[in-house]
Motif scaffolding. Structure first.
Motif, PDB file in Angstrom:
ATOM      1  N   TYR A   1       0.836  -1.210   0.000  1.00 55.32           N
ATOM      2  CA  TYR A   1       0.000   0.000   0.000  1.00 55.32           C
ATOM      3  C   TYR A   1       0.872   1.261   0.000  1.00 55.32           C
ATOM      4  O   TYR A   1       0.538   2.271  -0.629  1.00 55.32           O
ATOM      5  CB  TYR A   1      -0.913  -0.010   1.230  1.00 55.32           C
ATOM      6  N   GLN A   2       2.012   1.176   0.683  1.00 56.52           N
ATOM      7  CA  GLN A   2       2.932   2.311   0.739  1.00 56.52           C
ATOM      8  C   GLN A   2       3.765   2.459  -0.546  1.00 56.52           C
ATOM      9  O   GLN A   2       4.525   3.416  -0.686  1.00 56.52           O
ATOM     10  CB  GLN A   2       3.881   2.156   1.940  1.00 56.52           C
ATOM     11  N   LYS A   3       3.641   1.475  -1.432  1.00 57.78           N
ATOM     12  CA  LYS A   3       4.349   1.473  -2.722  1.00 57.78           C
ATOM     13  C   LYS A   3       5.871   1.465  -2.542  1.00 57.78           C
ATOM     14  O   LYS A   3       6.614   2.163  -3.246  1.00 57.78           O
ATOM     15  CB  LYS A   3       3.923   2.669  -3.571  1.00 57.78           C
ATOM     16  N   ILE A   4       6.319   0.650  -1.588  1.00 55.47           N
ATOM     17  CA  ILE A   4       7.764   0.545  -1.363  1.00 55.47           C
ATOM     18  C   ILE A   4       8.292  -0.845  -1.740  1.00 55.47           C
ATOM     19  O   ILE A   4       9.474  -1.124  -1.562  1.00 55.47           O
ATOM     20  CB  ILE A   4       8.141   0.870   0.095  1.00 55.47           C
ATOM     21  N   THR A   5       7.424  -1.706  -2.240  1.00 52.19           N
ATOM     22  CA  THR A   5       7.836  -3.054  -2.641  1.00 52.19           C
ATOM     23  C   THR A   5       8.174  -3.100  -4.122  1.00 52.19           C
ATOM     24  O   THR A   5       7.765  -2.222  -4.889  1.00 52.19           O
ATOM     25  CB  THR A   5       6.715  -4.070  -2.356  1.00 52.19           C
ATOM     26  N   LYS A   6       8.889  -4.146  -4.502  1.00 52.99           N
ATOM     27  CA  LYS A   6       9.218  -4.319  -5.923  1.00 52.99           C
ATOM     28  C   LYS A   6       8.027  -4.865  -6.703  1.00 52.99           C
ATOM     29  O   LYS A   6       7.885  -4.621  -7.889  1.00 52.99           O
ATOM     30  CB  LYS A   6      10.416  -5.256  -6.065  1.00 52.99           C
ATOM     31  N   GLY A   7       7.171  -5.636  -6.015  1.00 55.00           N
ATOM     32  CA  GLY A   7       6.004  -6.214  -6.662  1.00 55.00           C
ATOM     33  C   GLY A   7       4.717  -5.695  -6.049  1.00 55.00           C
ATOM     34  O   GLY A   7       4.741  -4.880  -5.124  1.00 55.00           O
ATOM     35  N   THR A   8       3.603  -6.175  -6.544  1.00 52.58           N
ATOM     36  CA  THR A   8       2.302  -5.730  -6.036  1.00 52.58           C
ATOM     37  C   THR A   8       1.466  -6.889  -5.509  1.00 52.58           C
ATOM     38  O   THR A   8       0.285  -6.722  -5.228  1.00 52.58           O
ATOM     39  CB  THR A   8       1.519  -5.005  -7.145  1.00 52.58           C
ATOM     40  N   THR A   9       2.091  -8.061  -5.385  1.00 51.91           N
ATOM     41  CA  THR A   9       1.382  -9.243  -4.888  1.00 51.91           C
ATOM     42  C   THR A   9       1.955  -9.668  -3.548  1.00 51.91           C
ATOM     43  O   THR A   9       3.176  -9.784  -3.407  1.00 51.91           O
ATOM     44  CB  THR A   9       1.508 -10.417  -5.887  1.00 51.91           C
ATOM     45  N   ASN A  10       1.078  -9.889  -2.593  1.00 51.62           N
ATOM     46  CA  ASN A  10       1.503 -10.363  -1.279  1.00 51.62           C
ATOM     47  C   ASN A  10       1.611 -11.887  -1.330  1.00 51.62           C
ATOM     48  O   ASN A  10       0.625 -12.600  -1.208  1.00 51.62           O
ATOM     49  CB  ASN A  10       0.516  -9.927  -0.198  1.00 51.62           C
ATOM     50  N   LEU A  11       2.839 -12.382  -1.501  1.00 49.33           N
ATOM     51  CA  LEU A  11       3.054 -13.824  -1.645  1.00 49.33           C
ATOM     52  C   LEU A  11       2.795 -14.578  -0.350  1.00 49.33           C
ATOM     53  O   LEU A  11       2.594 -15.798  -0.372  1.00 49.33           O
ATOM     54  CB  LEU A  11       4.478 -14.090  -2.136  1.00 49.33           C
ATOM     55  N   SER A  12       2.752 -13.864   0.757  1.00 47.98           N
ATOM     56  CA  SER A  12       2.429 -14.519   2.025  1.00 47.98           C
ATOM     57  C   SER A  12       1.001 -15.059   2.004  1.00 47.98           C
ATOM     58  O   SER A  12       0.690 -16.069   2.643  1.00 47.98           O
ATOM     59  CB  SER A  12       2.607 -13.541   3.189  1.00 47.98           C
ATOM     60  N   ARG A  13       0.129 -14.386   1.270  1.00 44.24           N
ATOM     61  CA  ARG A  13      -1.273 -14.814   1.187  1.00 44.24           C
ATOM     62  C   ARG A  13      -1.451 -16.053   0.296  1.00 44.24           C
ATOM     63  O   ARG A  13      -2.509 -16.676   0.315  1.00 44.24           O
ATOM     64  CB  ARG A  13      -2.149 -13.668   0.662  1.00 44.24           C
ATOM     65  N   ASP A  14      -0.417 -16.405  -0.452  1.00 44.72           N
ATOM     66  CA  ASP A  14      -0.481 -17.613  -1.275  1.00 44.72           C
ATOM     67  C   ASP A  14      -0.131 -18.873  -0.481  1.00 44.72           C
ATOM     68  O   ASP A  14      -0.333 -19.981  -0.960  1.00 44.72           O
ATOM     69  CB  ASP A  14       0.480 -17.495  -2.470  1.00 44.72           C
ATOM     70  N   LEU A  15       0.420 -18.675   0.715  1.00 46.64           N
ATOM     71  CA  LEU A  15       0.786 -19.821   1.539  1.00 46.64           C
ATOM     72  C   LEU A  15      -0.461 -20.459   2.143  1.00 46.64           C
ATOM     73  O   LEU A  15      -1.474 -19.796   2.353  1.00 46.64           O
ATOM     74  CB  LEU A  15       1.734 -19.390   2.665  1.00 46.64           C
ATOM     75  N   THR A  16      -0.354 -21.743   2.439  1.00 44.05           N
ATOM     76  CA  THR A  16      -1.462 -22.456   3.074  1.00 44.05           C
ATOM     77  C   THR A  16      -1.132 -22.734   4.537  1.00 44.05           C
ATOM     78  O   THR A  16       0.034 -22.615   4.955  1.00 44.05           O
ATOM     79  CB  THR A  16      -1.726 -23.796   2.368  1.00 44.05           C
TER      80      THR A  16
END
Length: 333
Positions: free
Chosen positions: A81-96
């Protein structure tokens, strides 16, 4: 202790209630080792690296690791949200949940004991590999292992004539003197004089089972290229790749051990010796270990606090259970 990307993380932490902030600080502090190693913030981690971060937290229960996962996921959401990441996808949410369950510490082996260290040293056939191991174990590392990479043959020879006091040079923090064992200096000198390196610890099935090392003054040298690069010091990745092979299933199968943890294994052994003798570790003992290994610090009390995260009674009993006569200890893998 500063966190990795300290200002950004503190800005995130400030949003939480005061009673919640210590837990967040603890999570980020424990994971800073991996962020420093990978040279990136967790918000830029891939899924595998996030799981490694969670494993490093050393949580013993599912509820605890789930709470940590939740905080990390919120942090990555906030960073996006702060636009400080290299990507725009939260890969933590892809974990099970099953992915995260595997991060619960059921005896994951992060460090090696003194006996395991000796077994490794006796198994390695290349002086270069043994030199890396013993330097890390005795406290030589520095920023991106620069104390090891900068070491030259003349530094070793000088130390041999100066009561084993070795001057090492860190790219980030400058020079310091550290007293090492005679065995460490002997192995480093062997590495400096080593002309040939045997691939895969002598078990390579390739046509070329050996490589000729560059002829320069450094202790740790890469393969000869017959170019100007042969005069330069070798890359940090030579050390990390070597360690990955040594601790891979192909050789010793300690997948969670890395250069920093080899260094900490040496600290843990120093603590074990004191604990075995007196049954406890006091502040003066921590300070003694820090000074013996010539550790850098600005505030000794903060340094002691940091070391206590991995050098404490629980960790000593876990890794040196046999030596202390403790039965029914956790089986580590």
């Amino acid at each position: 202790m500063e966190l990795y990307n300290d200002a950004v993380k503190k800005k995130f932490i400030e949003q939480f209630k005061k009673e919640e902030q210590p837990q967040l600080i603890s999570i980020f502090r424990r994971g800073a080792e991996l962020e420093e190693f990978l040279k990136k913030d967790i918000y830029d981690f891939n899924s595998k690296e996030i799981l490694e971060f969670l494993t490093l937290l050393n949580r013993a229960t599912l509820s605890s690791i789930m709470s940590c996962w939740s905080h990390i996921t919120k942090y990555i959401d906030w960073a996006i949200y702060q636009k400080i990441t290299k990507g725009t996808t939260n890969l933590s949410r892809d974990l099970t949940i099953d992915d995260v369950k595997n991060c619960v510490d059921e005896g994951k082996k992060l460090y090696i004991t003194a006996d395991e260290f000796l077994e490794i040293m006796n198994t390695l056939v290349n002086p270069r590999d043994r030199a890396m191991m013993i330097m890390l174990y005795e406290g030589i590392q520095g920023f991106k292992c620069s104390e090891i990479l900068n070491l030259k043959k003349k530094d070793v020879e000088k130390a041999m004539e100066n009561d084993n006091i070795l001057t090492v040079h860190d790219d980030k923090h400058g020079s310091r003197d550290i007293k090492v064992s005679g065995q460490c200096l002997k192995i480093c000198l062997e590495a400096a004089n080593e002309p040939i390196y045997q691939k895969k610890n002598g078990y390579s099935e390739a046509n070329n089972k050996e490589v000729i090392l560059a002829d320069n003054d450094y202790v740790i040298r890469n393969r000869r290229t017959n170019s100007v690069k042969d005069e330069e010091r070798t890359s940090f990745f030579v050390i990390t790749n070597t360690m990955r092979y040594i601790f891979s299933p192909e050789l010793f199968d300690y997948p969670y051990v890395n250069p920093t943890r080899i260094n900490r294994s040496g600290v843990l052994y120093e603590g074990y010796k004191i604990y075995k003798d007196k049954g406890c570790l006091e502040t003066e003992d921590y300070i003694g270990i820090i000074n013996k290994r010539s550790e850098r610090y600005n505030d000794i009390h903060k340094k002691v606090y940091k070391i206590k995260e991995y050098l404490n009674e629980d960790e000593i009993k876990k890794y040196y259970a046999k030596e202390l006569g403790i039965k029914d200890s956790i089986r580590m893998r």
